[in-house]
Design a protein around this motif. Structure first.
Motif, PDB file in Angstrom:
ATOM      1  N   SER A 263      -7.998  39.420  23.475  1.00 55.92           N
ATOM      2  CA  SER A 263      -7.383  38.426  24.358  1.00 55.92           C
ATOM      3  C   SER A 263      -7.673  38.762  25.804  1.00 55.92           C
ATOM      4  O   SER A 263      -7.909  37.872  26.625  1.00 55.92           O
ATOM      5  CB  SER A 263      -5.881  38.381  24.138  1.00 55.92           C
ATOM      6  OG  SER A 263      -5.556  38.633  22.826  1.00 55.92           O
TER       7      SER A 263
ATOM      8  N   ILE B  62      -2.122  35.325  30.053  1.00 54.22           N
ATOM      9  CA  ILE B  62      -2.701  36.052  28.917  1.00 54.22           C
ATOM     10  C   ILE B  62      -3.113  37.450  29.365  1.00 54.22           C
ATOM     11  O   ILE B  62      -2.852  38.442  28.682  1.00 54.22           O
ATOM     12  CB  ILE B  62      -3.922  35.300  28.355  1.00 54.22           C
ATOM     13  CG1 ILE B  62      -3.499  33.934  27.851  1.00 54.22           C
ATOM     14  CG2 ILE B  62      -4.565  36.089  27.234  1.00 54.22           C
ATOM     15  CD1 ILE B  62      -4.649  33.004  27.615  1.00 54.22           C
TER      16      ILE B  62
ATOM     17  N   LEU C 278      -1.702  34.604  21.609  1.00 51.77           N
ATOM     18  CA  LEU C 278      -2.531  34.850  22.784  1.00 51.77           C
ATOM     19  C   LEU C 278      -3.997  34.501  22.547  1.00 51.77           C
ATOM     20  O   LEU C 278      -4.648  33.900  23.396  1.00 51.77           O
ATOM     21  CB  LEU C 278      -2.416  36.311  23.219  1.00 51.77           C
ATOM     22  CG  LEU C 278      -1.167  36.701  23.996  1.00 51.77           C
ATOM     23  CD1 LEU C 278      -1.303  38.110  24.509  1.00 51.77           C
ATOM     24  CD2 LEU C 278      -0.923  35.760  25.149  1.00 51.77           C
TER      25      LEU C 278
END
Lengths: 353, 168
Positions: free
Chosen positions: A167, A212, A334
């Motif tokens: 992520s 994120i 995510l």
């Protein structure tokens, strides 16, 4: 100066830069620890360290001396070379990433850029690569300790870091798409036009990516609310249970050095790096070469400092996640969100470009 | 500078490869392989292929080898015993290695003229952006192989999921 060749000047200045950045980073690490203890204490209605020096300002030095002087114990059953190598890898990788970070505006002395050790075309990838190598420090420490708590702690930590690395990397793609380069200087320059309004987090509409990145960065550095590797009620102290003295201090320093690196990257990628908050509004004010060299560094430090304070604030506020919650949050929320962000960003850029 | 880097990291890669074969503990072997990968990355970089170097570090040393180390740790593999090895390896291995060595040196020596004048990594100098060139190539002339490779990886992932879910 004249009797040195260009290469010798480059070499000397580079070594000097490395030494200065290393010292400042290590000092930064020491004082981030103090900052955290002080801020956390105030959030919990305590004073925090206050005895050594004025306001406890000399506490980090005393802590360092204590770590040096403590007995360095090596348990009998450990895998000796790897047990010693692990903290070195952890700290080394944490410090190496600083080498590509531009701290200020381009300021050349004898053709050498003062505020960046190495201006690399793939600076962002270098940071990601070095971070991914840092995982070995934790993995090996847990395995070589020959202790079930260490092994479980390191397994948790490694799995967490590998999961969130995805992520983390994907959240940066939107920024790279906007800047069209992986060079950190170019990325900073792409946000320099209108001060705060052209930062990637505001004007670039990358706030989803920033969210994120923030989550993934907390998890990458094993910090609260994702500090499961050292959940003391489950795992004693996680992967550094068997470590003592300076070797423990190296893991400790690596954690805080990683925090600083992550804050630097967040500053460079989302908060405009060393550019002014006000853009070119006050360009005429104090327009001397020295001021033009120093003010960007001050902006950079202020932004990194603010990000570190956010880290500590979150630690003082949020409780720890459960492990399955951590994994499902990373993989099921995510990661899809990061991919959606990439699609939307590239679609908008394609339409506008 | 480039020569110094080549000598140091070439030697490191060879040493790591030898250590990989000679070590008796699987973890030590896996870590030697990491050293080899990292040295190769430095060699790629010194040739001007910086994106390849970064990909080598992130994909091979950072992801695949971590997985290897992980599996070895979880299986708790012990030390290996030195066995005499298979007969075939001895009878075919040494002549085979000698043949490959001869073939390579023959090719290099016969093409010496062309190799001397070619500028290795010249197209990939840092003056031109490496990644822009690579991506332009991947998404225009090499689009079909690129997409087919992606589908291949997707199939592998799906296969892994199917295998993992079979027990239920």
């Amino acid at each position: 100066v004249n009797h040195l060749t260009n290469f010798e000047i480059f070499l000397l200045l580079s070594v000097l830069k490395v030494a200065v950045v290393l010292v400042i980073t290590l000092l930064g690490v020491a004082y981030t620890v103090l900052l955290e203890r002080k801020l956390l204490a105030r959030m919990q209605n305590r004073w925090g360290p206050s005895r050594v020096g004025p306001f406890g300002l000399l506490q980090p030095l005393v802590d360092g001396a204590k770590s040096f002087l403590k007995e360095d114990m090596n348990p009998l059953a450990v895998e000796r070379p790897l047990f010693i190598l692990a903290p070195i890898i952890a700290l080394g990788c944490a410090l190496i990433s600083m080498s590509v970070v531009p701290f200020g505006a381009v300021t050349r002395v004898q053709g050498v850029d003062l505020f960046q050790i190495a201006n690399v075309n793939i600076g962002l990838l270098v940071i990601l690569g070095v971070t991914s190598i840092g995982v070995y420090g934790i993995t090996l420490s847990g395995w070589s300790s020959n202790n079930k708590y260490s092994l479980l702690g390191s397994l948790r930590s490694t799995a967490q870091m590998i999961s969130y690395e995805l992520s983390l990397g994907l959240s940066l793609v939107g920024v790279v798409l906007r800047a069209q380069s992986l060079n950190l200087r170019v990325i900073v320059d792409s946000q320099a036009a209108h001060g705060m309004l052209s930062w990637n987090i505001f004007g670039g509409f990358q706030f989803v990516a920033f969210f994120i990145y923030l989550m993934a960065a907390f998890a990458e550095t094993n910090r609260a609310p994702f500090d499961l590797p050292e959940a003391e009620n489950e795992l004693v102290a996680g992967y550094h249970t068997e470590y003592s003295s300076m070797k423990f201090a190296m893991f400790f320093m690596a954690e805080y050095a990683n925090m600083i690196t992550v804050s630097c990257v967040a500053t460079l990628l989302f908060l405009g790096g060393s550019t002014s908050v006000f853009g070119h509004l006050f360009d005429g004010f104090l327009n001397t070469p020295v001021a033009n060299a120093i003010f960007p560094v001050c902006w950079f430090v202020a932004k990194v400092f603010a990000f570190l304070a956010l880290y500590i604030w979150v630690r003082g506020t949020l409780p720890r996640f459960r492990y399955d919650q951590l994994m499902s949050f990373g993989w099921k929320f995510l990661l899809p969100l990061a991919m959606a962000n990439i699609l939307v960003t590239s679609f908008i850029l394609a339409v506008r470009g | 500078m480039q020569l110094a880097l080549f000598i140091v990291f070439g030697a490191l890669a060879l040493g790591g490869a030898l250590n990989l074969l000679l070590q008796r503990h699987p973890i030590h072997s896996a870590l030697s392989l990491v050293v080899v990968m990292m040295s190769l990355a430095v060699l790629y970089w010194s040739l001007g292929a910086e994106f390849l170097a970064a990909a080598q570090v992130i994909v091979y040393s950072g992801a695949i080898m971590v997985l290897f180390v992980f599996v070895i740790m979880l299986l708790n593999a012990g030390k290996e015993e030195h066995t005499p090895g298979s007969r075939a390896a001895y009878t075919v291995g040494f002549p085979g290695a000698a043949a490959i060595f001869c073939l390579l040196s023959f090719v290099f020596l016969s093409e010496r003229g062309a190799l001397m004048t070619s500028n290795i990594g010249g197209d990939l100098s840092s003056a031109v952006d490496n990644i822009a060139q690579l991506s332009a190539m991947l998404f225009t002339r090499q689009l079909l192989p690129f997409e087919v490779t992606s589908v291949l990886i997707l199939v592998a992932i799906l296969g892994a999921v199917v295998l993992a879910r079979k027990e239920q």
